[in-house]
Motif scaffolding. Sequence first.
Motif, short mmCIF file in Angstrom:
data_model
loop_
_atom_site.label_atom_id
_atom_site.label_comp_id
_atom_site.label_asym_id
_atom_site.label_seq_id
_atom_site.Cartn_x
_atom_site.Cartn_y
_atom_site.Cartn_z
N VAL A 162 48.63 23.41 49.37
CA VAL A 162 48.67 24.86 49.56
C VAL A 162 47.90 25.54 48.44
CG1 VAL A 162 50.16 26.88 49.72
CG2 VAL A 162 50.92 24.69 50.69
N ARG A 163 47.06 26.50 48.82
CA ARG A 163 46.40 27.38 47.85
C ARG A 163 46.67 28.80 48.28
NH1 ARG A 163 43.47 31.68 45.63
NH2 ARG A 163 41.98 30.95 44.07
N GLN A 164 47.29 29.60 47.43
CA GLN A 164 47.57 30.99 47.71
C GLN A 164 47.27 31.80 46.45
OE1 GLN A 164 49.31 32.11 51.08
NE2 GLN A 164 47.90 30.40 51.23
N GLY A 165 46.98 33.08 46.63
CA GLY A 165 46.81 33.94 45.47
C GLY A 165 45.40 34.46 45.31
N PRO A 166 45.18 35.26 44.26
CA PRO A 166 43.89 35.91 44.04
C PRO A 166 42.85 34.93 43.52
CG PRO A 166 45.37 36.35 42.21
CD PRO A 166 46.17 35.61 43.24
N PRO A 167 41.59 35.38 43.39
CA PRO A 167 40.54 34.49 42.88
C PRO A 167 40.77 34.14 41.42
CG PRO A 167 39.71 36.72 43.15
CD PRO A 167 41.06 36.69 43.77
N SER A 168 40.36 32.93 41.09
CA SER A 168 40.32 32.54 39.68
C SER A 168 38.86 32.58 39.28
CB SER A 168 40.87 31.12 39.50
OG SER A 168 40.16 30.20 40.28
N ASP A 169 38.56 33.28 38.23
CA ASP A 169 37.15 33.52 37.92
C ASP A 169 36.95 33.56 36.42
OD1 ASP A 169 34.48 34.02 38.49
OD2 ASP A 169 34.96 35.56 39.96
N VAL A 170 35.69 33.45 36.03
CA VAL A 170 35.36 33.60 34.62
C VAL A 170 35.64 35.04 34.21
CG1 VAL A 170 33.60 31.81 34.66
CG2 VAL A 170 32.97 34.15 35.23
N GLU A 171 36.04 35.21 32.97
CA GLU A 171 36.28 36.57 32.48
C GLU A 171 34.95 37.30 32.38
OE1 GLU A 171 38.52 36.71 28.93
OE2 GLU A 171 40.22 35.58 29.74
N SER A 172 34.92 38.47 32.95
CA SER A 172 33.69 39.25 32.95
C SER A 172 34.03 40.71 33.15
CB SER A 172 32.76 38.78 34.06
OG SER A 172 31.65 39.66 34.20
N THR A 173 33.26 41.57 32.53
CA THR A 173 33.45 43.01 32.71
C THR A 173 32.51 43.58 33.75
OG1 THR A 173 31.89 43.44 30.90
CG2 THR A 173 34.24 43.27 30.33
N GLU A 174 31.74 42.72 34.42
CA GLU A 174 30.82 43.20 35.45
C GLU A 174 31.62 43.84 36.58
OE1 GLU A 174 27.54 43.26 35.48
OE2 GLU A 174 27.42 42.38 33.48
N PRO A 175 31.17 45.02 37.08
CA PRO A 175 31.90 45.71 38.16
C PRO A 175 31.62 45.08 39.52
CG PRO A 175 29.96 46.96 37.57
CD PRO A 175 30.01 45.81 36.61
N ILE A 176 32.14 43.88 39.74
CA ILE A 176 31.95 43.15 40.99
C ILE A 176 33.30 43.07 41.71
CG2 ILE A 176 31.33 40.93 42.02
CD1 ILE A 176 29.44 40.50 39.64
N TRP A 177 33.31 43.44 42.99
CA TRP A 177 34.57 43.45 43.74
C TRP A 177 35.09 42.03 43.94
CZ3 TRP A 177 36.95 41.53 48.04
CH2 TRP A 177 38.10 42.22 48.48
N THR A 178 36.38 41.85 43.74
CA THR A 178 37.04 40.57 44.03
C THR A 178 38.30 40.85 44.83
OG1 THR A 178 38.41 40.60 42.02
CG2 THR A 178 36.21 39.61 41.84
N GLY A 179 38.76 39.86 45.55
CA GLY A 179 39.98 40.06 46.34
C GLY A 179 40.07 39.07 47.48
N LEU A 180 40.84 39.46 48.49
CA LEU A 180 41.12 38.58 49.62
C LEU A 180 40.69 39.25 50.92
CD1 LEU A 180 44.77 37.49 48.70
CD2 LEU A 180 42.62 36.37 48.05
N ILE A 181 40.11 38.45 51.82
CA ILE A 181 39.80 38.91 53.17
C ILE A 181 40.69 38.12 54.13
CG2 ILE A 181 38.03 39.13 54.95
CD1 ILE A 181 35.93 39.15 52.72
#
Length: 206
Positions: A162-181
């Motif tokens: 099972v994989r659930q939850g938000p994205p795991s990503d490198v720390e960055s201050t770039e204004p790039i949208w992340t989330g779930l569809i």
Amino acid sequence: MNRDSRTVPSRYPKRAHEDAATIYPILDEALFCTMSFVWEGRVRSIPQSVVRMDNAVYFHASVGSHFFRSLAQLDEVCITVTLADDIVVAKTAFNHSINYRSVVMWGKPEVVEDYNEKYAAFKTLTEKMVPGSWDYLLPMTDKQMAKTMAIKVPITEASAKVRQGPPSDVESTEPIWTGLIPIKPLKGEPIPGPDAVGIALPEHLR
């Protein structure tokens, strides 16, 4: 569940679960699975509707099915189901993922000879596919029962991942949208067949 190297994934083993409380609901929600096996030296895979009753999964097919007649001669099949819940959108393509629930299980197929068990499997599968429909439909006849084979595979060796939850990503201050569809399947509005024109939609289909 029996535990061995096959039920412990090499990638992200913390996502693995071997308890019935995790495995059974995934099998109960999944309408379809893939059954894989080796026959005459070649790998075969069959997409199948699937239903669980107690500690076994059940399948049905015509008694004339070459593949199903061969299953009873096998020592083992592998059955997989996957429920995809969300596309996980991260800041990098590398970290895009899927929220999912899956089960992989192995077991020996058995032909269901007992009439009552076979009948119950067909009824449970029908109710899973179209809840409330069994008592609405014309009763299943003995002739139809005789033309249909039921196979069961006990759930003795299985693992959920099972994989659930938000994205795991490198720390960055770039204004790039992340989330779930969300991508969960939905049943649409019933479409009447030629013989059903003018017949009111039964309550269980509403």
